[in-house]
Design a protein around this motif. Structure first.
Motif, PDB file in Angstrom:
ATOM      1  N   GLU A  74      -0.264  -4.946  16.821  1.00 28.27           N
ATOM      2  CA  GLU A  74       0.967  -4.192  16.771  1.00 28.27           C
ATOM      3  C   GLU A  74       2.316  -4.990  16.918  1.00 28.27           C
ATOM      4  OE1 GLU A  74       2.787  -0.689  19.977  1.00 28.27           O
ATOM      5  OE2 GLU A  74       1.321  -2.325  20.923  1.00 28.27           O
ATOM      6  N   GLY A  75       3.153  -4.717  16.021  1.00 29.06           N
ATOM      7  CA  GLY A  75       4.329  -5.558  15.869  1.00 29.06           C
ATOM      8  C   GLY A  75       4.064  -6.601  14.961  1.00 29.06           C
ATOM      9  N   ARG A  76       2.793  -6.734  14.485  1.00 30.10           N
ATOM     10  CA  ARG A  76       2.673  -8.098  13.619  1.00 30.10           C
ATOM     11  C   ARG A  76       2.292  -8.024  12.143  1.00 30.10           C
ATOM     12  NH1 ARG A  76      -1.774 -11.014  17.245  1.00 30.10           N
ATOM     13  NH2 ARG A  76      -1.416 -12.570  16.070  1.00 30.10           N
ATOM     14  N   VAL A  77       2.414  -6.515  11.866  1.00 27.51           N
ATOM     15  CA  VAL A  77       1.994  -6.672  10.088  1.00 27.51           C
ATOM     16  C   VAL A  77       2.952  -5.456   9.502  1.00 27.51           C
ATOM     17  CG1 VAL A  77      -0.479  -6.877  10.552  1.00 27.51           C
ATOM     18  CG2 VAL A  77       0.435  -4.472  10.827  1.00 27.51           C
ATOM     19  N   GLU A  78       4.187  -5.538  10.095  1.00 21.21           N
ATOM     20  CA  GLU A  78       5.261  -4.655   9.504  1.00 21.21           C
ATOM     21  C   GLU A  78       5.514  -5.184   7.832  1.00 21.21           C
ATOM     22  OE1 GLU A  78       5.479  -5.907  12.409  1.00 21.21           O
ATOM     23  OE2 GLU A  78       5.952  -4.289  13.802  1.00 21.21           O
ATOM     24  N   ALA A  79       5.772  -4.007   7.194  1.00 24.27           N
ATOM     25  CA  ALA A  79       6.188  -4.499   5.732  1.00 24.27           C
ATOM     26  C   ALA A  79       4.917  -4.982   4.949  1.00 24.27           C
ATOM     27  CB  ALA A  79       7.597  -5.488   5.531  1.00 24.27           C
ATOM     28  N   ARG A  80       3.778  -5.031   5.427  1.00 26.88           N
ATOM     29  CA  ARG A  80       2.662  -5.234   4.733  1.00 26.88           C
ATOM     30  C   ARG A  80       2.069  -3.685   4.048  1.00 26.88           C
ATOM     31  NH1 ARG A  80      -0.848  -9.568   8.143  1.00 26.88           N
ATOM     32  NH2 ARG A  80       1.280 -10.350   8.778  1.00 26.88           N
ATOM     33  N   ALA A  81       1.835  -3.913   2.666  1.00 22.12           N
ATOM     34  CA  ALA A  81       1.565  -2.662   1.883  1.00 22.12           C
ATOM     35  C   ALA A  81       0.009  -2.114   2.389  1.00 22.12           C
ATOM     36  CB  ALA A  81       1.621  -2.820   0.507  1.00 22.12           C
ATOM     37  N   TRP A  82      -0.026  -0.792   2.446  1.00 22.84           N
ATOM     38  CA  TRP A  82      -1.135   0.015   2.575  1.00 22.84           C
ATOM     39  C   TRP A  82      -1.500   1.149   1.819  1.00 22.84           C
ATOM     40  CZ3 TRP A  82      -2.203   4.577   4.755  1.00 22.84           C
ATOM     41  CH2 TRP A  82      -1.359   5.349   5.058  1.00 22.84           C
ATOM     42  N   SER A  83      -2.724   1.725   1.547  1.00 26.41           N
ATOM     43  CA  SER A  83      -2.691   2.844   0.950  1.00 26.41           C
ATOM     44  C   SER A  83      -4.242   3.353   1.733  1.00 26.41           C
ATOM     45  CB  SER A  83      -2.782   2.776  -0.527  1.00 26.41           C
ATOM     46  OG  SER A  83      -2.897   3.997  -0.892  1.00 26.41           O
ATOM     47  N   ARG A 142       2.399   4.239  12.749  1.00 27.09           N
ATOM     48  CA  ARG A 142       3.592   4.054  12.192  1.00 27.09           C
ATOM     49  C   ARG A 142       4.642   3.585  13.385  1.00 27.09           C
ATOM     50  NH1 ARG A 142       3.249   6.400   7.570  1.00 27.09           N
ATOM     51  NH2 ARG A 142       2.861   8.507   7.255  1.00 27.09           N
ATOM     52  N   GLU A 143       4.349   3.596  14.597  1.00 16.63           N
ATOM     53  CA  GLU A 143       5.201   3.228  15.656  1.00 16.63           C
ATOM     54  C   GLU A 143       4.740   1.700  16.003  1.00 16.63           C
ATOM     55  OE1 GLU A 143       3.415   6.168  16.335  1.00 16.63           O
ATOM     56  OE2 GLU A 143       5.136   7.361  15.473  1.00 16.63           O
ATOM     57  N   GLY A 144       3.327   1.477  15.841  1.00 11.43           N
ATOM     58  CA  GLY A 144       2.937   0.031  16.230  1.00 11.43           C
ATOM     59  C   GLY A 144       2.590  -0.871  15.037  1.00 11.43           C
TER      60      GLY A 144
END
Length: 157
Positions: free
Chosen positions: A80-89, A108-110
Motif C-alpha cells: 500500500e502506497g508503494r506501487v503508485e503509477a506502475r502500469a497494470w492490466s 485504487r485507494e491503496g
C-alpha cells in the motif's frame, strides 16, 4: 532493465493459456524482463520489484478466482502506497456472457497503479470445464503482454 510481473491462477487451463499467450507477447520485447508466477507463488517482493503488472484471473462463482484474491490480499497492505503509477492490466476468463465483476481491481485507494492497457475478457460461456480458447482471445493476450512490455521499454510507465 524494466520488469513486468505476470500473475495468474488457472484451475481448468483456460486462464493458463491466456497467461501463456501474454507471457509470449511480453517476452518478445527487448529491454524488459518478464516474470511469470502462479498466484500462490507470487508475493510482496515480486510486486515491489515489478514496474508493471498483468493479472490473469478466471471467474469463479461470479467473482474473482480465490487464488488471485488471496494473492491480492497478501500483497495489499505491505505494498500500500508503494506501487503508485506502475502500469497494470488484466486478462480474464468469464463463464457468463453478462456483465459482472470478476476482473481484478487495483485497490485504487491503496495500491493505486495506473491502468496501462485495456484488459482482455474471454467469455467462454462454460463453467468449471476445460475447453478450447479461441485464437482471437490468445492473440489479444499476446498483444496485451507485448503492449505492457513495450510501454515499459519506451518509458511510458
Amino acid at each position: 532493465m524494466k520488469r513486468l510481473l505476470i500473475v495468474w491462477h488457472t484451475q481448468f487451463g483456460c486462464t493458463g493459456e491466456l497467461a501463456g499467450a501474454a507471457i509470449e507477447g511480453a517476452r518478445g520485447v527487448d529491454g524488459v524482463e518478464t516474470i511469470a508466477l502462479r498466484a500462490h507463488d507470487a508475493g510482496v517482493d515480486d510486486v515491489l520489484a515489478a514496474d508493471a503488472f498483468l493479472i490473469g484471473c478466471s471467474e469463479n462463482f461470479g467473482g474473482m478466482a480465490g487464488q488471485v484474491k488471496d494473492f491480492l490480499e497478501r500483497v495489499y497492505y505491505p505494498c500500500e502506497g508503494r506501487v503508485e503509477a506502475r502500469a497494470w492490466s488484466a486478462s480474464c476468463v468469464r463463464a457468463t456472457t453478462v456483465p459482472g465483476d470478476a476482473r481484478p481491481r487495483s485497490g485504487r485507494e491503496g495500491l493505486a497503479p495506473a491502468q496501462g492497457a485495456p484488459g482482455v475478457v474471454h467469455r467462454s460461456g462454460r463453467v468449471a470445464l476445460t475447453h478450447p480458447v479461441t485464437e482471437d482471445a490468445l492473440e489479444a493476450c499476446r498483444e496485451l503482454g507485448a503492449t505492457l512490455a513495450a510501454g515499459l521499454a519506451a518509458g511510458l510507465w
